[in-house]
Design a protein around this motif. Structure first.
Motif, PDB file in Angstrom:
ATOM      1  N   HIS A   1       0.837  -1.200   0.000  1.00 19.66           N
ATOM      2  CA  HIS A   1       0.000   0.000   0.000  1.00 19.66           C
ATOM      3  C   HIS A   1       0.874   1.253   0.000  1.00 19.66           C
ATOM      4  N   GLY A   2       0.360   2.316  -0.581  1.00 19.07           N
ATOM      5  CA  GLY A   2       1.096   3.569  -0.635  1.00 19.07           C
ATOM      6  C   GLY A   2       1.547   4.088   0.714  1.00 19.07           C
ATOM      7  N   PRO A   3       0.675   4.117   1.747  1.00 17.45           N
ATOM      8  CA  PRO A   3       1.115   4.623   3.051  1.00 17.45           C
ATOM      9  C   PRO A   3       2.273   3.832   3.655  1.00 17.45           C
ATOM     10  N   MET A   4       2.281   2.518   3.462  1.00 16.85           N
ATOM     11  CA  MET A   4       3.387   1.720   3.992  1.00 16.85           C
ATOM     12  C   MET A   4       4.666   2.004   3.216  1.00 16.85           C
ATOM     13  N   GLN A   5       4.553   2.232   1.922  1.00 24.34           N
ATOM     14  CA  GLN A   5       5.732   2.593   1.143  1.00 24.34           C
ATOM     15  C   GLN A   5       6.292   3.943   1.576  1.00 24.34           C
ATOM     16  N   GLN A   6       5.408   4.863   1.985  1.00 25.71           N
ATOM     17  CA  GLN A   6       5.878   6.152   2.486  1.00 25.71           C
ATOM     18  C   GLN A   6       6.662   5.983   3.782  1.00 25.71           C
ATOM     19  N   LEU A   7       6.174   5.124   4.673  1.00 31.71           N
ATOM     20  CA  LEU A   7       6.915   4.863   5.907  1.00 31.71           C
ATOM     21  C   LEU A   7       8.251   4.195   5.603  1.00 31.71           C
ATOM     22  N   HIS A   8       8.265   3.336   4.605  1.00 31.80           N
ATOM     23  CA  HIS A   8       9.517   2.688   4.198  1.00 31.80           C
ATOM     24  C   HIS A   8      10.513   3.735   3.702  1.00 31.80           C
ATOM     25  N   ARG A   9      10.016   4.728   2.955  1.00 31.71           N
ATOM     26  CA  ARG A   9      10.909   5.772   2.446  1.00 31.71           C
ATOM     27  C   ARG A   9      11.440   6.663   3.566  1.00 31.71           C
ATOM     28  N   LEU A  10      10.744   6.700   4.710  1.00 27.31           N
ATOM     29  CA  LEU A  10      11.250   7.438   5.859  1.00 27.31           C
ATOM     30  C   LEU A  10      12.368   6.676   6.582  1.00 27.31           C
ATOM     31  N   GLY A  11      12.624   5.446   6.162  1.00 25.16           N
ATOM     32  CA  GLY A  11      13.705   4.662   6.734  1.00 25.16           C
ATOM     33  C   GLY A  11      13.252   3.525   7.624  1.00 25.16           C
ATOM     34  N   LEU A  12      11.948   3.342   7.787  1.00 26.80           N
ATOM     35  CA  LEU A  12      11.449   2.267   8.638  1.00 26.80           C
ATOM     36  C   LEU A  12      11.433   0.951   7.867  1.00 26.80           C
ATOM     37  N   ARG A  13      11.714  -0.123   8.585  1.00 24.10           N
ATOM     38  CA  ARG A  13      11.658  -1.462   8.005  1.00 24.10           C
ATOM     39  C   ARG A  13      10.846  -2.353   8.936  1.00 24.10           C
ATOM     40  N   SER A  14      10.087  -3.259   8.381  1.00 18.41           N
ATOM     41  CA  SER A  14       9.295  -4.155   9.220  1.00 18.41           C
ATOM     42  C   SER A  14      10.183  -5.266   9.769  1.00 18.41           C
ATOM     43  N   ALA A  15       9.766  -5.806  10.916  1.00 14.00           N
ATOM     44  CA  ALA A  15      10.506  -6.919  11.506  1.00 14.00           C
ATOM     45  C   ALA A  15      10.555  -8.098  10.548  1.00 14.00           C
ATOM     46  N   ALA A  16       9.435  -8.375   9.870  1.00 17.08           N
ATOM     47  CA  ALA A  16       9.403  -9.478   8.910  1.00 17.08           C
ATOM     48  C   ALA A  16      10.397  -9.248   7.779  1.00 17.08           C
TER      49      ALA A  16
ATOM     50  N   HIS B   1       1.946  -4.969  11.827  1.00 18.74           N
ATOM     51  CA  HIS B   1       3.388  -4.827  11.601  1.00 18.74           C
ATOM     52  C   HIS B   1       4.084  -4.297  12.847  1.00 18.74           C
ATOM     53  N   VAL B   2       5.364  -4.625  12.942  1.00 19.37           N
ATOM     54  CA  VAL B   2       6.287  -3.980  13.875  1.00 19.37           C
ATOM     55  C   VAL B   2       7.375  -3.365  13.011  1.00 19.37           C
ATOM     56  N   LEU B   3       7.435  -2.038  12.983  1.00 18.59           N
ATOM     57  CA  LEU B   3       8.424  -1.320  12.182  1.00 18.59           C
ATOM     58  C   LEU B   3       9.478  -0.706  13.097  1.00 18.59           C
ATOM     59  N   VAL B   4      10.713  -0.702  12.641  1.00 20.58           N
ATOM     60  CA  VAL B   4      11.795  -0.074  13.402  1.00 20.58           C
ATOM     61  C   VAL B   4      12.608   0.817  12.474  1.00 20.58           C
ATOM     62  N   ASP B   5      13.284   1.802  13.084  1.00 23.88           N
ATOM     63  CA  ASP B   5      14.145   2.683  12.297  1.00 23.88           C
ATOM     64  C   ASP B   5      15.563   2.115  12.260  1.00 23.88           C
ATOM     65  N   PRO B   6      16.494   2.725  11.510  1.00 22.84           N
ATOM     66  CA  PRO B   6      17.837   2.132  11.356  1.00 22.84           C
ATOM     67  C   PRO B   6      18.632   2.010  12.649  1.00 22.84           C
ATOM     68  N   ALA B   7      18.249   2.737  13.713  1.00 29.19           N
ATOM     69  CA  ALA B   7      18.986   2.633  14.970  1.00 29.19           C
ATOM     70  C   ALA B   7      18.698   1.335  15.701  1.00 29.19           C
TER      71      ALA B   7
END
Length: 341
Positions: free
Chosen positions: A268-283, A308-314
């Motif tokens: 989905h578009g909103p999840m792709q936007q969060l991905h572009r912010l640097g978040l990645r899902s645990a899966a 989902h559980v999303l985390v940032d690069p830290a």
């Protein structure tokens, strides 16, 4: 010469002669069309993510374009081998092959694990949609045996009371959303102190942003989410995801976890936007690929990965487990999160 009859070369078919088709050829082409058209539509929705409710519902099934296009490609390959005029069959076969390649390029990276290990201690986080508080409290308690932080969605006062009667607050003394006699729809419970807790957005469900003081890790921002699903109508799905994106963008200056029922798949578009912010899902980080969580407790297995559980690069993820709980239509997600290298 006398007595001999001249032989003429055999004449070819007349210009208006129609050659009979091979048996079953039409069925193969028809099957390819019936499979390929929805595959084309779903692939288009990945390229141009829809924001309107009805199309967003359809886009939930974008990954299922892979089996559709794979079967369509198989039908066209057989039809190509059997065809008398193969050039006609080569064009749709090439189109389907390109669509399938695009889908695989999007989905296969989710099968490749990230190489960042967790450094130092990890904390357990459980996210669960309790389906209007109908989740079995004993099983909720059991599911949190390895969790330090819990995000519960669609919570009711009755469920909180049932958990409290089972000693819930002895393990999770801190909360955002269940204090002072009021119970929010989305609640964060924690073994560790919470600070700066606030509701955000004007959505259909309560959502919370807070900070968890994790021993050995330090302050970790946590955003507990439950944007409306596309069934809500009136464009609320897109608006509430935009509210979520703004909150997440404001929290990127420190380690961040975003968890809950997103009512959206990764395509989905909103999840792709969060991905572009640097978040990645645990899966995604663990390379588990498609991990559907909804609907659970049915005759069929879950079909959609909307929790989902999303985390940032830290941060990095040590493991991820889908947790069944009776009474709810979602699987829970239990992840162990820590600092990344």
């Amino acid at each position: 010469m006398p007595g001999r009859t001249a032989t003429r070369p055999a004449a070819g078919p007349a210009w208006d002669t129609v050659e009979p088709g091979r048996r079953g050829q039409s069925a193969l082409v028809t099957a390819a069309v019936l499979l390929g058209v929805p595959g084309l539509v779903l692939t288009g929705m990945r390229v141009l993510p829809p924001a309107d409710d009805a199309a967003a519902l359809v886009a939930s099934f974008v990954p299922y374009a892979i089996p559709l296009l794979g079967l369509a490609l198989g039908c066209l390959l057989v039809a190509l081998v059997r065809a008398r005029r193969r050039a006609r069959m080569a064009v749709p076969l090439a189109v389907v092959a390109v669509l399938l390649a695009a889908q695989l390029s999007w989905q296969l990276p989710y099968l490749v694990p990230d190489d960042r290990p967790v450094v130092g201690p990890a904390f357990g986080l459980l996210s669960l949609n309790t389906y209007k508080g109908e989740a079995d409290p004993d099983q909720v308690l059991a599911a949190t045996s390895r969790a330090d932080v819990v995000v519960l969605v669609e919570v009711t006062p009755a469920l909180v009371s049932a958990l409290d009667a089972r000693g819930w607050r002895d393990r999770f003394p801190f909360d955002a959303g269940a204090s002072g006699g009021a119970v929010a729809n989305t609640v964060v419970f924690s073994r560790y102190p919470l600070s700066g807790s606030r509701q955000f957005g004007s959505g259909s469900f309560d959502q919370w942003a807070t900070t968890v003081d994790v021993p050995g890790t330090g302050p970790v921002a946590l955003v507990a989410v439950h944007p409306c699903n596309p069934y809500c109508g009136e464009g609320r799905w897109a608006r509430e995801h935009e509210d979520l994106r703004r909150v997440v963008a404001a929290e990127l200056d420190r380690p961040l976890v975003v968890a809950g029922d997103f009512n959206a798949v990764v395509d989905h578009g909103p999840m792709q936007q969060l991905h572009r912010l640097g978040l990645r899902s645990a899966a995604d980080l663990l390379g588990t690929g498609w991990a559907p969580t909804y609907p659970a407790g049915r005759a069929l297995p879950p079909l959609l990965a909307i929790d989902h559980v999303l985390v940032d690069p830290a941060l990095a993820v040590a493991d991820l487990e889908r947790v069944p709980v009776d009474g709810t239509d979602h699987l829970g997600l239990l992840a162990h999160v820590g600092r990344s290298s």
